[in-house]
Write an enzyme that holds these catalytic residues in place. Sequence first.
Site, PDB file in Angstrom:
ATOM      1  N   ASN A  25       0.862  -1.192   0.000  1.00 40.46           N
ATOM      2  CA  ASN A  25       0.000   0.000   0.000  1.00 40.46           C
ATOM      3  C   ASN A  25       0.897   1.241   0.000  1.00 40.46           C
ATOM      4  OD1 ASN A  25       0.648   0.716   2.795  1.00 40.46           O
ATOM      5  ND2 ASN A  25      -0.559  -1.101   3.321  1.00 40.46           N
ATOM      6  N   VAL A  34      -0.633 -10.635   0.842  1.00 40.25           N
ATOM      7  CA  VAL A  34       0.720 -11.023   0.453  1.00 40.25           C
ATOM      8  C   VAL A  34       1.747 -10.088   1.112  1.00 40.25           C
ATOM      9  CG1 VAL A  34       0.820  -9.712  -1.729  1.00 40.25           C
ATOM     10  CG2 VAL A  34       2.052 -11.858  -1.515  1.00 40.25           C
ATOM     11  N   ASP A  35       1.378  -8.850   1.321  1.00 41.86           N
ATOM     12  CA  ASP A  35       2.249  -7.870   1.986  1.00 41.86           C
ATOM     13  C   ASP A  35       2.600  -8.356   3.407  1.00 41.86           C
ATOM     14  OD1 ASP A  35       3.563  -5.492   2.491  1.00 41.86           O
ATOM     15  OD2 ASP A  35       1.753  -4.249   2.609  1.00 41.86           O
ATOM     16  N   SER A 118      -3.426  -6.315  -6.699  1.00 41.92           N
ATOM     17  CA  SER A 118      -4.756  -5.663  -6.583  1.00 41.92           C
ATOM     18  C   SER A 118      -5.951  -6.612  -6.571  1.00 41.92           C
ATOM     19  CB  SER A 118      -4.995  -4.618  -7.699  1.00 41.92           C
ATOM     20  OG  SER A 118      -4.308  -3.431  -7.421  1.00 41.92           O
ATOM     21  N   GLY A 120      -6.770  -8.948  -4.425  1.00 38.72           N
ATOM     22  CA  GLY A 120      -7.243  -9.388  -3.109  1.00 38.72           C
ATOM     23  C   GLY A 120      -8.065  -8.282  -2.473  1.00 38.72           C
TER      24      GLY A 120
HETATM   25  N1  AR6 Z   1       1.738 -15.740  -2.102  1.00 35.59           N
HETATM   26  C1  AR6 Z   1       1.179 -15.455  -3.302  1.00 35.59           C
HETATM   27  N2  AR6 Z   1       0.005 -14.795  -3.430  1.00 35.59           N
HETATM   28  C2  AR6 Z   1      -0.620 -14.404  -2.294  1.00 35.59           C
HETATM   29  C3  AR6 Z   1      -0.096 -14.668  -1.008  1.00 35.59           C
HETATM   30  C4  AR6 Z   1       1.141 -15.368  -0.937  1.00 35.59           C
HETATM   31  N3  AR6 Z   1       1.729 -15.654   0.245  1.00 35.59           N
HETATM   32  N4  AR6 Z   1      -0.963 -14.149  -0.084  1.00 35.59           N
HETATM   33  C5  AR6 Z   1      -2.001 -13.622  -0.777  1.00 35.59           C
HETATM   34  N5  AR6 Z   1      -1.795 -13.787  -2.104  1.00 35.59           N
HETATM   35  P1  AR6 Z   1      -3.653  -8.812  -1.545  1.00 35.59           P
HETATM   36  P2  AR6 Z   1      -4.001  -6.287  -3.018  1.00 35.59           P
HETATM   37  C6  AR6 Z   1      -2.630 -13.338  -3.241  1.00 35.59           C
HETATM   38  O1  AR6 Z   1      -4.916  -8.585  -0.797  1.00 35.59           O
HETATM   39  O2  AR6 Z   1      -5.328  -6.702  -3.514  1.00 35.59           O
HETATM   40  C7  AR6 Z   1      -2.467  -5.462   1.864  1.00 35.59           C
HETATM   41  O3  AR6 Z   1      -3.040  -5.267   3.131  1.00 35.59           O
HETATM   42  C8  AR6 Z   1      -4.100 -13.095  -3.000  1.00 35.59           C
HETATM   43  O4  AR6 Z   1      -4.815 -14.316  -3.101  1.00 35.59           O
HETATM   44  O5  AR6 Z   1      -2.470  -9.310  -0.805  1.00 35.59           O
HETATM   45  O6  AR6 Z   1      -3.027  -5.664  -3.993  1.00 35.59           O
HETATM   46  C9  AR6 Z   1      -1.567  -4.315   1.436  1.00 35.59           C
HETATM   47  O7  AR6 Z   1      -0.886  -3.733   2.530  1.00 35.59           O
HETATM   48  C10 AR6 Z   1      -4.441 -12.153  -4.136  1.00 35.59           C
HETATM   49  O8  AR6 Z   1      -4.731 -12.870  -5.339  1.00 35.59           O
HETATM   50  O9  AR6 Z   1      -3.162  -7.441  -2.298  1.00 35.59           O
HETATM   51  C11 AR6 Z   1      -2.537  -3.360   0.826  1.00 35.59           C
HETATM   52  O10 AR6 Z   1      -3.164  -2.553   1.799  1.00 35.59           O
HETATM   53  C12 AR6 Z   1      -3.159 -11.367  -4.368  1.00 35.59           C
HETATM   54  O11 AR6 Z   1      -2.142 -12.053  -3.621  1.00 35.59           O
HETATM   55  C13 AR6 Z   1      -3.559  -4.252   0.178  1.00 35.59           C
HETATM   56  O12 AR6 Z   1      -3.512  -5.492   0.900  1.00 35.59           O
HETATM   57  C14 AR6 Z   1      -3.198  -9.922  -3.913  1.00 35.59           C
HETATM   58  O13 AR6 Z   1      -4.001  -9.801  -2.737  1.00 35.59           O
HETATM   59  C15 AR6 Z   1      -3.218  -4.557  -1.256  1.00 35.59           C
HETATM   60  O14 AR6 Z   1      -4.272  -5.267  -1.834  1.00 35.59           O
END
Ligand code: AR6
Length: 173
Positions: A25, A34-35, A118, A120
Amino acid sequence: MPERLIPIQGDITKLQVEAIVNAANNSLLGGGGVDGAIHRAAGSELLQECRQLNGCATGEAKITKGYKLPAKWVIHTVGPVWKGGNQGEDNLLASCYLHSLALAEEHNIKTIAFPAISTGVYGFPIERATKIAVTQVNKFLQSHNSPKQVLFVCFSQDAYLMYQQLLKDLLKS
Ligand code: AR6
């Protein structure tokens, strides 16, 4: 399917690649998804380095070391929050991929792994996001020698199957 673009299913924090991309973010100070997983696996030194970066604009990218991760580098990019599709979300998402790849090239990184940025918490529709990811990465690789290999890391099997299909469809021609 060109060998330089590879979809895989799994946890990005476990990958032995030179760089992994973080879907961060604007604060770059950690979060969920993932973050959160990347910060947990890298350890607190990652957060310390991120604190020096003064955040990151949406669509841009910044690089840090990987600390306790198997990956040497983390490229932090900030995807757009989905607001219905008419607020420049497509271009901002494309820009995340292009800026991350440009940073990788600058650092002579040969292998890089992207999560589905983006899709998730930020709510970007997965199919639309996947098309942008695959198209932009393919375009970049066609005009650059580096990185050599780009992995698309899918957490769910559904996402994995979609990447596989879209890579076949979009890159057939
Ligand atoms: N390995 C691979 N993919 C993953 C993992 C992992 N360990 N964990 C989740 N995913 P998101 P965004 C996938 O929500 O939508 C955070 O709080 C997940 O299934 O992580 O870009 C940040 O700080 C999904 O398909 O990221 C921001 O505030 C993808 O990763 C916000 O979320 C992205 O999901 C960013 O949201």
